[in-house]
Design a protein around this motif. Structure first.
Motif, PDB file in Angstrom:
ATOM      1  N   GLN D 247       0.840  -1.202   0.000  1.00 29.37           N
ATOM      2  CA  GLN D 247       0.000   0.000   0.000  1.00 29.37           C
ATOM      3  C   GLN D 247       0.875   1.252   0.000  1.00 29.37           C
ATOM      4  OE1 GLN D 247      -3.022   0.303  -0.552  1.00 29.37           O
ATOM      5  NE2 GLN D 247      -3.414   2.424   0.019  1.00 29.37           N
ATOM      6  N   VAL D 248       1.940   1.225   0.753  1.00 30.29           N
ATOM      7  CA  VAL D 248       2.856   2.366   0.793  1.00 30.29           C
ATOM      8  C   VAL D 248       3.506   2.567  -0.578  1.00 30.29           C
ATOM      9  CG1 VAL D 248       4.967   3.255   1.825  1.00 30.29           C
ATOM     10  CG2 VAL D 248       3.261   2.128   3.265  1.00 30.29           C
ATOM     11  N   VAL D 249       3.906   1.476  -1.195  1.00 32.54           N
ATOM     12  CA  VAL D 249       4.499   1.573  -2.531  1.00 32.54           C
ATOM     13  C   VAL D 249       3.497   2.198  -3.494  1.00 32.54           C
ATOM     14  CG1 VAL D 249       5.290   0.216  -4.523  1.00 32.54           C
ATOM     15  CG2 VAL D 249       6.076  -0.367  -2.220  1.00 32.54           C
ATOM     16  N   ARG D 250       2.267   1.721  -3.440  1.00 31.75           N
ATOM     17  CA  ARG D 250       1.217   2.226  -4.337  1.00 31.75           C
ATOM     18  C   ARG D 250       1.013   3.714  -4.200  1.00 31.75           C
ATOM     19  NH1 ARG D 250      -2.864  -2.501  -4.060  1.00 31.75           N
ATOM     20  NH2 ARG D 250      -2.508  -3.275  -6.168  1.00 31.75           N
ATOM     21  N   GLU D 251       0.909   4.158  -2.954  1.00 27.66           N
ATOM     22  CA  GLU D 251       0.648   5.573  -2.737  1.00 27.66           C
ATOM     23  C   GLU D 251       1.828   6.428  -3.209  1.00 27.66           C
ATOM     24  OE1 GLU D 251      -2.396   4.668   0.943  1.00 27.66           O
ATOM     25  OE2 GLU D 251      -0.468   5.626   1.355  1.00 27.66           O
ATOM     26  N   ALA D 252       3.024   5.906  -3.012  1.00 26.67           N
ATOM     27  CA  ALA D 252       4.201   6.662  -3.457  1.00 26.67           C
ATOM     28  C   ALA D 252       4.214   6.748  -4.980  1.00 26.67           C
ATOM     29  CB  ALA D 252       5.475   5.999  -2.936  1.00 26.67           C
ATOM     30  N   ARG D 253       3.930   5.650  -5.630  1.00 23.63           N
ATOM     31  CA  ARG D 253       3.896   5.674  -7.089  1.00 23.63           C
ATOM     32  C   ARG D 253       2.814   6.630  -7.572  1.00 23.63           C
ATOM     33  NH1 ARG D 253       6.559   2.043 -10.031  1.00 23.63           N
ATOM     34  NH2 ARG D 253       4.898   1.925 -11.578  1.00 23.63           N
ATOM     35  N   LEU D 260      10.441   0.878  -7.274  1.00 19.22           N
ATOM     36  CA  LEU D 260      10.373  -0.447  -7.866  1.00 19.22           C
ATOM     37  C   LEU D 260      10.382  -1.444  -6.724  1.00 19.22           C
ATOM     38  CD1 LEU D 260      13.089   0.380 -10.486  1.00 19.22           C
ATOM     39  CD2 LEU D 260      10.633   0.164 -10.932  1.00 19.22           C
ATOM     40  N   ALA D 261       9.639  -2.504  -6.875  1.00 21.26           N
ATOM     41  CA  ALA D 261       9.570  -3.443  -5.752  1.00 21.26           C
ATOM     42  C   ALA D 261       9.490  -4.867  -6.242  1.00 21.26           C
ATOM     43  CB  ALA D 261       8.382  -3.114  -4.860  1.00 21.26           C
ATOM     44  N   HIS D 307       1.316  -3.745 -12.035  1.00 19.53           N
ATOM     45  CA  HIS D 307       2.551  -2.982 -12.167  1.00 19.53           C
ATOM     46  C   HIS D 307       2.918  -2.158 -10.937  1.00 19.53           C
ATOM     47  CE1 HIS D 307       1.343  -3.821 -16.353  1.00 19.53           C
ATOM     48  NE2 HIS D 307       2.573  -3.736 -16.670  1.00 19.53           N
ATOM     49  N   ASP D 308       2.453  -2.537  -9.780  1.00 20.77           N
ATOM     50  CA  ASP D 308       2.957  -1.904  -8.564  1.00 20.77           C
ATOM     51  C   ASP D 308       4.092  -2.718  -7.955  1.00 20.77           C
ATOM     52  OD1 ASP D 308       1.370   0.460  -8.430  1.00 20.77           O
ATOM     53  OD2 ASP D 308      -0.333  -0.806  -7.953  1.00 20.77           O
ATOM     54  N   LEU D 309       4.134  -3.983  -8.291  1.00 20.03           N
ATOM     55  CA  LEU D 309       5.310  -4.809  -8.007  1.00 20.03           C
ATOM     56  C   LEU D 309       5.916  -5.174  -9.354  1.00 20.03           C
ATOM     57  CD1 LEU D 309       3.870  -7.161  -5.240  1.00 20.03           C
ATOM     58  CD2 LEU D 309       5.420  -5.232  -4.939  1.00 20.03           C
ATOM     59  N   HIS D 310       7.242  -5.265  -9.389  1.00 26.66           N
ATOM     60  CA  HIS D 310       7.885  -5.306 -10.699  1.00 26.66           C
ATOM     61  C   HIS D 310       8.729  -6.542 -10.959  1.00 26.66           C
ATOM     62  CE1 HIS D 310       6.997  -1.302  -9.301  1.00 26.66           C
ATOM     63  NE2 HIS D 310       6.645  -1.079 -10.531  1.00 26.66           N
ATOM     64  N   ALA D 311       9.039  -7.278  -9.935  1.00 30.81           N
ATOM     65  CA  ALA D 311       9.894  -8.439 -10.128  1.00 30.81           C
ATOM     66  C   ALA D 311       9.559  -9.482  -9.078  1.00 30.81           C
ATOM     67  CB  ALA D 311      11.365  -8.028 -10.000  1.00 30.81           C
ATOM     68  N   VAL D 312       9.765 -10.750  -9.465  1.00 32.04           N
ATOM     69  CA  VAL D 312       9.655 -11.842  -8.513  1.00 32.04           C
ATOM     70  C   VAL D 312      11.025 -12.499  -8.428  1.00 32.04           C
ATOM     71  CG1 VAL D 312       8.602 -14.072  -8.010  1.00 32.04           C
ATOM     72  CG2 VAL D 312       7.226 -12.218  -8.991  1.00 32.04           C
ATOM     73  N   ALA D 313      11.624 -12.421  -7.276  1.00 31.66           N
ATOM     74  CA  ALA D 313      12.919 -13.053  -7.047  1.00 31.66           C
ATOM     75  C   ALA D 313      12.736 -14.046  -5.904  1.00 31.66           C
ATOM     76  CB  ALA D 313      13.963 -12.007  -6.702  1.00 31.66           C
ATOM     77  N   THR D 314      13.821 -14.684  -5.465  1.00 29.00           N
ATOM     78  CA  THR D 314      13.608 -15.763  -4.497  1.00 29.00           C
ATOM     79  C   THR D 314      14.156 -15.506  -3.096  1.00 29.00           C
ATOM     80  OG1 THR D 314      15.693 -16.853  -5.053  1.00 29.00           O
ATOM     81  CG2 THR D 314      13.717 -17.482  -6.335  1.00 29.00           C
ATOM     82  N   ASP D 315      15.141 -14.632  -2.965  1.00 31.35           N
ATOM     83  CA  ASP D 315      15.860 -14.534  -1.692  1.00 31.35           C
ATOM     84  C   ASP D 315      16.352 -15.917  -1.264  1.00 31.35           C
ATOM     85  OD1 ASP D 315      17.000 -13.415   0.523  1.00 31.35           O
ATOM     86  OD2 ASP D 315      15.128 -13.043   1.584  1.00 31.35           O
ATOM     87  N   HIS D 316      16.717 -16.717  -2.247  1.00 34.62           N
ATOM     88  CA  HIS D 316      17.231 -18.070  -1.976  1.00 34.62           C
ATOM     89  C   HIS D 316      18.397 -18.012  -1.003  1.00 34.62           C
ATOM     90  CE1 HIS D 316      18.346 -22.252  -2.908  1.00 34.62           C
ATOM     91  NE2 HIS D 316      19.605 -21.845  -3.043  1.00 34.62           N
ATOM     92  N   CYS D 317      18.225 -18.587   0.144  1.00 38.30           N
ATOM     93  CA  CYS D 317      19.279 -18.580   1.171  1.00 38.30           C
ATOM     94  C   CYS D 317      19.058 -19.794   2.065  1.00 38.30           C
ATOM     95  CB  CYS D 317      19.234 -17.283   1.977  1.00 38.30           C
ATOM     96  SG  CYS D 317      20.659 -17.073   3.062  1.00 38.30           S
ATOM     97  N   PRO D 318      19.395 -20.974   1.547  1.00 35.09           N
ATOM     98  CA  PRO D 318      19.019 -22.199   2.253  1.00 35.09           C
ATOM     99  C   PRO D 318      19.956 -22.533   3.404  1.00 35.09           C
ATOM    100  CG  PRO D 318      20.226 -22.733   0.270  1.00 35.09           C
ATOM    101  CD  PRO D 318      20.112 -21.228   0.314  1.00 35.09           C
ATOM    102  N   PHE D 319      19.371 -23.065   4.431  1.00 36.73           N
ATOM    103  CA  PHE D 319      20.151 -23.655   5.510  1.00 36.73           C
ATOM    104  C   PHE D 319      19.554 -25.023   5.812  1.00 36.73           C
ATOM    105  CE2 PHE D 319      20.863 -19.099   6.138  1.00 36.73           C
ATOM    106  CZ  PHE D 319      22.258 -19.074   6.171  1.00 36.73           C
TER     107      PHE D 319
END
Lengths: 459, 459, 459, 459
Positions: D247-253, D260-261, D307-319
């Protein structure tokens, strides 16, 4: 069939920008790739230029009857002007007679266009008499490639339909895949304001704008969207003109409604100070919705950039100054409309891309790709890709384009942008594989344009 | 004239909460102060209790014709029930006949009320045939103390007026100081939904709600507000029922429009699961707008707390179960309305104050002060202050109030809140200085109520 | 004890406006009613005037150390000026020393005020060194009537505390009933901007404003509110100055957070064009937050009218021009603050009530009632009601008040409003039952003011 | 060099969907067109399948030190798993040592990756010690192709930088074309909550989530955006997890800020009920930000679609579970992170495209095109076009993909999606023109992956 190679240009689509050659074989694009080493009947050097999909103008009124007169461009002159401006397909409006059938209207409009148009054309159907039989007839029209329907929320007694009729039409599209579009202004309120202005003796053109305040648009936009939301279908708002209306679109999209909306260059470049011109000058800008306050334009540009507005069309509906003169003594009698079919691409490039408000890709998207996708012209049109119809424009980003009436090709004796010079315009325009405009000269053949059977929504 | 001293209570107004004595002399309050040491004809000990302004219910339909029947409470039974519930003034609705004058409607309704009512009463005027003459007549009605006018955006062919008429009326209030109120539902859409439901053989009461979705309210609210904004005057939305509608009110207020809105206890306490009741049970809850989804109620409470909703009225319009039975085979024929005039104050205290959703002051404000200010009853009514009319309620915050039909006094054979017990209710109710209800017994005199000439807006 | 009768005035509270007499007996109001026929030691005729609760200024800095200097008004001169302006109670700020206790700070500030003040005064506590012991000490302060605590989000290395400290303090108030207030500006960002401006050789006063853009306030407001929301307690924003900050408050309130916010007359009447004054003139307006762009003022007024802002205080912190001169070569060394304790009521009446932006009732509410309720002075103060402390102002709506330094009583050699004349001001000011100012003359006694033990939040 | 022809597939890019052949010559795509009749060393029949750009995962942590341990996938195992999942390029994070240089960090990370990775890789630089020299060093890094910098707003004493440092870095990017990215959580507040939970004896994994409420993310997002807005540059929010943050991202845009998020599949598919698992099970889901309430997921999907979120990544950090066991007695000691590099494309296709939440084109855009454009990999990567690098995936929309740990290739002994089966997965994966995975078998060569020098922002 003849082949054409457009070489060395920067090919721009809704998502790509890259130097490549474009090979056209007959009516379609065969290949897009860097350094295509093939023979071709003709080679066009596009170095330093953009190669973009031909513009698609989904809002035009050619040869349109308006009381005793007709709009001053017919399908020949209008499409020639369109081609000059880099537009290679249009969707015009057929208008149902009260008491008449949709089919009859389509036949009539086909007769106006067939044999005259230079570029391909489709039709939306304006419904102004909604009966059970007409509701059923919508399905038949869609089968014939007329897949979108326009309803007026303004002009009581002439074009306006009530909310019940529009709602029924919307519900029908849930099943037949049609798309309802609306002219969103509250006609009842506007009529009260017009009658009162006339009663008070106000006759000047500027009262046209004063009697159609922005909130009358925003209201109708909210209402139209609510009807679509209740029917569970998409809706398309034509010629959205105001920041107020856009705000309503935004909020509806944020709550998950599929609202699509179009704006026009006149609302992005001109403003209501035009109506303050002395005498009858303001009549040139009498159109509905009217021009708005300048401070709302930034919001419209932003709406285009951020996907809240989806298409830029023209609402091209020119009347000559002598036609406009019918309203010399009464602003409400001025034929409403203005020319624009020829100037859209250059204006949007200059004010959008050059001014940093739109990316090159977004410019292509709102002038061609997105209209094509919305109105069932996709994937044949609206892009540069192997297999697509070869509606292709070589666009020179540095070309100076004078927007004076004398420099343009529309059959009308004034320009809303008189004196303005913009940069960016077509140097070669190909329609279905044929060059129709080259270096500012029309080299096509009237009558070569064909009727486009558009696809229905699948989703 | 007789004097009464209400001693030791906690006097609560829209902004004050303090222990004080209240001295009443005849019809008016003479003094409010701690430890008033004066002689009085009667002393009422209010220790441990609240002394609040009598409730003002600005939305009732007593003795209201509905086709061949009338609502089951007349001005005698209805106002007795009101008094039992702690309400000491109402504003009912006179209804213009199509083709008739406003004046004729007022005369008719005065005849229904005069000589029967127990508490004082005013009238709004429902306009359902708007002509030039009627527009002018609005001014005359205001001069006689009928200063608010209601317009229906629902019920085509019966009550609905088009946007042009409502807009003209709104403009008129810019000059005459009247206040336009609206029943905001999109009648055209609802009619399509109702006709379709009937065509599909749906007859059960729950289809009443299914054919009036919340967005039909939100749409009409947006439209009504837009008309008021264009006219430059305030507007009042009656019985706002949905979070969707409230959101529209909020946004309009945020952009500076003076929108006032009322909600009713039924929308705060009951929800649309009632329509799932077996058989014809749901008919008890057939009212317009219908009950809404439970998850919107928090927004309405919040709207009251944060000044986006301004009044709580009842839309009291009871029909007996045998009257309701007219719609046994067709939900659209069920007389719409439900009882509520008696239960408002206790419900709002329990669900509002006790539950922590409203401060004591805000409870008084929304049930009395704010309705008085909006509808021209102020400063005579809606507060506890020297000089004000002595409509005063001694309210016991711990009193258990059963909301069963048998425990209540409205002339109707069911209660929407059957089985529910709330805490907080009146123990003494004074109207214009006379005790009319005491410890649950009615001790007033039918016919003592007077017509209230309300003031026009000054601002 | 002496009795005073203020007769025939229009008594205005947060919700009432009615002609009534006010009887004062000793320190308290005894009765409010029309035509009180009682004997009194003194009768003040208030016909044609408003009788309002004395103003309560909850943000003052009297006798405040600032490096080597102190603010130029002490508790004697400052409270005399306050009384001249119609303010009868203040809440000033005690400031904890780094390493010191809260108790020590309170003792020190009591010594500054006791025996000097003319009107009653309370203290907030500025916490600038938050340790476990200090967290516990908050409870003790509350028990002594210091129930609110201020934290700085600006001024690193001097006053600023990190989010963790503020969050801990907020959590503590969930249990002890205290109220956390914040100076909301992002100190870290401002410091970067200030250092850079200095590095670039910018020394003029206008760089004070340029290095504190409005978004630095909005950011801190968002953050402070988030901390309060996470802690589940109310928060109070002092001196909110910008439309951007207000927007954040609004959205937080809409999602249900209890945010209270104060603004000051300087942000409603003055704007950042003041900093463009030649030479060192702009130093008069160096305060934090700085004056903002004019086009945000309408939003602030609207926020007051619509209950998104809750109090108007002054942040009175005067420095003389020679004190200001410390920053002649470096804007960041200019002592920040401006006079205002005397001008608040007249400014708010003229710009609010006379200009149609605030109702009379709302004027009283934001200048007295609401501050009293928020900061534990209620129900003793902030209203005109029997039993309340007799802080009463007879206010002449037509009185011309010159805002020149020479016409005012604050101990400072300039006025931010030099040359401005407003209408509306006090003609009689009573504090705890004694007349302290009459027709512009001070008739009170320094030292008569008492420390106010304020109540903690109950809810 | 070898040529490959992928024939008859449906080529999907961010804006196109059409049947075409794709000819690859060496490392690059040579042609895309229907029915290419050319000879090729290998022909892959893609009939009935999608041919899409290889996935680009811009958020991975391979071989990442975490106290005494390292994340369980190194650049060999991690990139093999990535390739199995249809991802052909990653951007991992190099981490500056406190006191160390950025260059040193880059060198160290190059050593970890060079010679091991199977697909190409770039690096972002995590800055955790911001000094003047480091600020200058940013420019040098950009010149070497490390064009994005990550700052932590969480983890005080370890990684967190204060607002001043982040603001300075943002300002620097106005000149050097870098892009600042932030981990947006309020570390100070979280620390207070964590310390308190531990002090109260709460040790279970679910306290990880309880001590990081969504508002701590929304706050940091607001703050980060404000800093970027003040600096006049874009900002990129990594792993946005909550509707509140969105919501914060949306309002800023909406107010015109270029935010970008990115979000991650875990926030779209998993929710905080996972933490209620018995015993230490919840540790598998300990990551920061934590999983959120299920009812916010629809907003995130909507944000991707609109288009309020722009990418899907993973933050892959397995333990591994034995690594996670370090926090068996204290949730705050559980290594934070989870595997995901292999499952992203299939999850997004199934939950996005198949479920109707994302169009095919948008699926490609958020998994490849948009990350490429944002992080300087465009126009070489992220699309299927002549001239682009041949990172191409043949994707079978009907392929069943089991998300059990045993069926996957990441070096970790559990799967957050254990037991889940989705439809849609790669059947052929080409990286720089070589097939590296085919029918589920890895056929590539460790060490073939190259470091990607990314481009700086031009705009």
């Amino acid at each position: 069939m003849a082949t054409t190679l457009i070489s060395n240009g920067t090919v721009v689509t809704a998502s790509e920008t890259r130097v490549a050659d474009v090979l056209i074989d007959g009516e379609r694009i065969q290949a897009v790739a860097p350094r295509l080493t093939v023979a071709a009947d003709r080679i066009i050097d596009a170095a330093g230029r953009y190669v973009i999909p031909g513009g698609i103008d989904v809002h035009t009124h050619l040869d349109m009857p308006y009381g005793d007169i007709v709009s001053s461009d017919d399908f020949r002159t209008g499409t020639i002007a369109a081609a000059h401006g880099g537009t290679t397909a249009i969707v015009d409006f057929a208008v149902q007679d009260r008491g008449g059938s949709l089919r009859g209207a389509l036949d009539g409009w086909r007769r106006r266009a067939d044999g005259r148009a230079v570029i391909d054309y489709g039709f939306h159907m304006i419904v102004c008499d909604f009966r059970d039989a007409v509701e059923r007839e919508m399905d038949a029209l869609i089968a014939e490639g007329v897949t979108s329907f326009k309803f007026f929320m303004a002009y009581p007694d002439r074009l306006m339909l009530d909310d019940g009729a529009i709602f029924r039409a919307l519900r029908r599209t849930a099943h037949n895949g049609g798309l309802v579009t609306v002219h969103a202004e509250n006609g009842a309120v506007i009529d009260v304001l017009v009658q009162r202005a006339r009663a008070e003796g106000h006759t000047a053109p500027r009262y046209h704008a004063l009697t159609r305040p922005a909130r009358t648009e925003a209201e109708a936009v909210y209402r139209a969207i609510a009807l679509a939301e209740l029917a569970g279908v998409p809706i398309y708002i034509v010629h959205l003109s105001s920041a107020e209306g856009l705000q309503v679109v935004r909020e509806a999209r944020a709550r998950g409604v599929t609202v699509l909306a179009e704006t026009c260059p006149q609302y992005l470049f001109l403003d209501d100070t035009q109506y303050a011109a002395p005498g009858f000058e303001g009549a040139k800008y009498v159109m509905s919705p009217p021009l708005r306050a300048r401070d709302g334009q930034a919001a419209l540009w932003d709406g285009l950039a951020r996907h809240d507005l989806h298409a830029v069309a023209t609402d091209h509906c020119p009347f000559t100054l002598s036609q406009k003169a019918a309203g010399a003594g009464d602003f409400s009698k001025i034929p409403g409309g203005a020319p624009g079919i020829e100037t859209r691409m250059s204006l949007m490039f200059d004010g959008g891309v050059r001014a940093g408000r739109l990316s090159l890709n977004r410019f292509v998207e709102v002038t061609a790709t997105s209209p094509a996708k919305i109105f069932g012209l996709w994937p044949d049109r609206g892009t540069i890709a192997p297999g697509a119809i070869a509606d292709v424009v070589v666009f020179d980003p540095e070309l100076e384009v004078r927007l004076d009436a004398t420099a343009l090709h529309m059959r009308v004796d004034y320009s809303p942008y008189e004196g303005m010079v913009v940069r960016g315009g077509p140097v070669v325009v190909m329609a279905r594989g044929e060059v129709v405009v080259e270096d500012g000269r029309f080299v096509g053949r009237p009558g070569r344009g064909r009727f486009i059977r558009r696809a229905a929504r699948s989703g």
